[in-house]
Design an enzyme around this catalytic site. Structure first.
Site, PDB file in Angstrom:
ATOM      1  N   CYS A 231     -15.503  -6.089  15.567  1.00 60.59           N
ATOM      2  CA  CYS A 231     -15.057  -7.384  16.073  1.00 60.59           C
ATOM      3  C   CYS A 231     -14.003  -7.228  17.171  1.00 60.59           C
ATOM      4  O   CYS A 231     -13.563  -8.227  17.745  1.00 60.59           O
ATOM      5  CB  CYS A 231     -14.522  -8.243  14.937  1.00 60.59           C
ATOM      6  SG  CYS A 231     -12.980  -7.638  14.204  1.00 60.59           S
TER       7      CYS A 231
ATOM      8  N   CYS B 237     -12.183  -4.595   7.101  1.00 64.76           N
ATOM      9  CA  CYS B 237     -11.474  -5.235   8.201  1.00 64.76           C
ATOM     10  C   CYS B 237     -10.803  -6.503   7.690  1.00 64.76           C
ATOM     11  O   CYS B 237     -11.463  -7.395   7.169  1.00 64.76           O
ATOM     12  CB  CYS B 237     -12.434  -5.571   9.344  1.00 64.76           C
ATOM     13  SG  CYS B 237     -11.648  -6.472  10.709  1.00 64.76           S
TER      14      CYS B 237
ATOM     15  N   CYS C 122     -12.241  -9.730  10.048  1.00 63.02           N
ATOM     16  CA  CYS C 122     -13.584 -10.294   9.927  1.00 63.02           C
ATOM     17  C   CYS C 122     -14.252 -10.005   8.589  1.00 63.02           C
ATOM     18  O   CYS C 122     -15.276 -10.600   8.257  1.00 63.02           O
ATOM     19  CB  CYS C 122     -14.481  -9.784  11.065  1.00 63.02           C
ATOM     20  SG  CYS C 122     -14.882  -8.021  10.943  1.00 63.02           S
TER      21      CYS C 122
ATOM     22  N   CYS D 251     -12.363  -2.126  14.701  1.00 64.08           N
ATOM     23  CA  CYS D 251     -13.531  -2.742  14.077  1.00 64.08           C
ATOM     24  C   CYS D 251     -14.517  -3.219  15.154  1.00 64.08           C
ATOM     25  O   CYS D 251     -14.164  -3.354  16.340  1.00 64.08           O
ATOM     26  CB  CYS D 251     -13.088  -3.915  13.206  1.00 64.08           C
ATOM     27  SG  CYS D 251     -14.440  -4.801  12.387  1.00 64.08           S
TER      28      CYS D 251
ATOM     29  N   ASP E  17      -2.816   1.795   7.106  1.00 64.35           N
ATOM     30  CA  ASP E  17      -2.019   1.391   5.949  1.00 64.35           C
ATOM     31  C   ASP E  17      -1.691  -0.095   5.970  1.00 64.35           C
ATOM     32  O   ASP E  17      -1.744  -0.766   4.927  1.00 64.35           O
ATOM     33  CB  ASP E  17      -0.728   2.211   5.902  1.00 64.35           C
ATOM     34  CG  ASP E  17      -0.999   3.701   5.745  1.00 64.35           C
ATOM     35  OD1 ASP E  17      -2.031   4.044   5.143  1.00 64.35           O
ATOM     36  OD2 ASP E  17      -0.182   4.514   6.235  1.00 64.35           O
TER      37      ASP E  17
ATOM     38  N   GLU F 194      -2.088  -1.548  -5.700  1.00 64.02           N
ATOM     39  CA  GLU F 194      -3.373  -0.953  -6.044  1.00 64.02           C
ATOM     40  C   GLU F 194      -3.246  -0.208  -7.363  1.00 64.02           C
ATOM     41  O   GLU F 194      -2.247   0.476  -7.614  1.00 64.02           O
ATOM     42  CB  GLU F 194      -3.814  -0.001  -4.938  1.00 64.02           C
ATOM     43  CG  GLU F 194      -5.259   0.469  -5.076  1.00 64.02           C
ATOM     44  CD  GLU F 194      -5.712   1.254  -3.868  1.00 64.02           C
ATOM     45  OE1 GLU F 194      -6.906   1.617  -3.812  1.00 64.02           O
ATOM     46  OE2 GLU F 194      -4.878   1.513  -2.973  1.00 64.02           O
TER      47      GLU F 194
ATOM     48  N   ASP G 129       0.858  -1.184   0.000  1.00 66.31           N
ATOM     49  CA  ASP G 129       0.000   0.000   0.000  1.00 66.31           C
ATOM     50  C   ASP G 129       0.893   1.233   0.000  1.00 66.31           C
ATOM     51  O   ASP G 129       1.716   1.411   0.906  1.00 66.31           O
ATOM     52  CB  ASP G 129      -0.904   0.006   1.236  1.00 66.31           C
ATOM     53  CG  ASP G 129      -1.833   1.218   1.266  1.00 66.31           C
ATOM     54  OD1 ASP G 129      -2.705   1.309   0.385  1.00 66.31           O
ATOM     55  OD2 ASP G 129      -1.670   2.071   2.161  1.00 66.31           O
TER      56      ASP G 129
END
Length: 398
Positions: A348, A327, A330, A346, A355, A274, A189
């Protein structure tokens, strides 16, 4: 891919004599003149709904040399002039293939000063390179040796804005061969606070090469702006001073990216990035300078051609894939994720570094594409699991 299929350009700095510098400067001017005249002729023919190809422009060049006002074209080697016509033909091929814009005229002040020589216009013997129309070999600084037994097929001589002279020799490099296959993969990333965040948890610092020399560059540009427009010696010196600072920034940035991409390609079999549209992102006036200094496009280009050299795979994930909002533990999707949020938790209970989490999601999406070849659009709602994205594997040859 066999080793003999890889051609590499080895670039060296050299110091010409006054006679060689004058000859090369004349050649640069003639190359620019021929290119512009051929482009004008093809543009006029295009307006008449006619097409002019390379052979026709080559015949035009022969006729131009016979005219009194263009007789100086005979004073330089004919090979760089013919190569200029071939480059124009390649530019039109890109235009007609909808891969590039319509070719533009070369500017005496802004365009790159270069000339290309093929095997009939230079002699490379015993480590010495002699160009056509020259009696002495070039004084080249051999910063690294050419591959054992390599013979250049093309030589390109250029001069940058800082006044430095370079020679680039294209030859086959048998030392480039596919590396042993590994089972390692990494998600990458890109960012501004850190240049790269890897799915392994490693973060590569952003050197910010332009920021380090920003004050010096601004001072040089202010001095240049105070010089009168024209061809004066003072303005020329101010231009070279600013150009030397730009060249130092560019050299440092390129060197850092070369070392970084070589390490990533050697250590990993699969690299997932990306698919960013950098040219659109730099339209943001607040981030344009930082994005340009990070050189994301150059990083990707180096990564792709080195992966092709060494038998690695580069997968580009769809730019709309919500890697930062997803996430990695999860699979739940956050409704929004502003840029100032660098860590988040998150539902969860997992706390993510923005990043690093994005890099993990990119890796998962890229591996899913690599295994199942899926090509669905990225998910828009919180699902039970992650979706794969479109794959774009590099096929670039050096």
């Amino acid at each position: 891919m066999t080793a003999t299929q890889v051609k590499r350009a080895f670039k060296y700095r050299f110091y010409p004599t006054d006679a060689q510098a004058a000859e090369l400067s004349r050649t640069f001017g003639c190359v620019r003149k021929v290119y512009n005249m051929a482009l004008a002729a093809r543009t006029e023919a295009w307006a008449r709904q006619e097409r002019v190809n390379y052979n026709q422009t080559s015949a035009m060049l022969t006729e131009w040399k016979k005219t009194e006002e263009l007789t100086y074209l005979n004073e330089v080697s004919a090979v760089p002039l013919q190569q200029a016509l071939r480059h124009l033909q390649a530019a039109f091929a890109g235009f007609f293939g909808k891969r590039a814009k319509y070719p533009r005229f070369k500017s005496r002040k802004k365009s790159r000063r270069s000339a290309e020589y093929t095997t009939s216009a230079f002699r490379y013997r015993d480590g010495e390179l002699t160009l056509a129309k020259m009696d002495q070999p070039l004084d080249i600084v051999w910063s690294r040796p050419l591959p054992q037994g390599a013979v250049p097929s093309t030589v390109t001589v250029s001069q940058d804005g800082a006044g430095r002279w370079f020679v680039s020799m294209l030859c086959e490099d048998p030392s480039v061969r596919p590396l042993p296959a590994t089972n390692t993969a990494v998600g990458i990333d890109v960012g501004l606070d850190h240049l790269l965040a890897l799915s392994t948890g490693e973060k590569i610092a952003n050197p910010r090469h332009e920021r380090k020399d920003r004050a010096r560059l601004a001072r040089a540009q202010r001095e240049l702006s105070r010089k009168a427009q024209g061809e004066g010696a003072n303005r020329a010196r101010a231009c070279r001073k600013a150009a030397r600072i730009h060249a130092r920034i560019t050299d440092r940035r390129r060197d850092h990216l070369h070392k970084l991409t070589t390490r990533l390609v050697r250590e990993n079999q699969t690299l997932v990035i990306e698919d960013l549209t950098v040219r659109n992102m730099v339209r943001n006036r607040s981030l344009a300078r930082a994005i340009s200094d990070a050189a994301w496009s150059q990083f990707r280009s180096m990564l792709e051609y080195k992966a092709a050299w060494y038998g690695r795979e580069v997968i580009a994930v769809d730019r709309w894939f919500p890697s930062s909002r997803l996430c990695s533990h999860c699979g739940s999707l956050q409704p929004e994720m502003p840029l100032h949020v660098r860590t988040w938790t998150c539902a969860c209970g997992t706390t993510h570094d923005r990043d690093e989490n994005a890099a993990k999601n990119l890796l998962a999406a890229g591996l899913a594409v690599s295994v199942c070849g899926a090509g669905v659009r990225p998910q828009r709602r919180t699902p039970g699991g992650q979706s794969a994205t479109k794959q774009k594997t590099s096929q670039r040859e050096p």
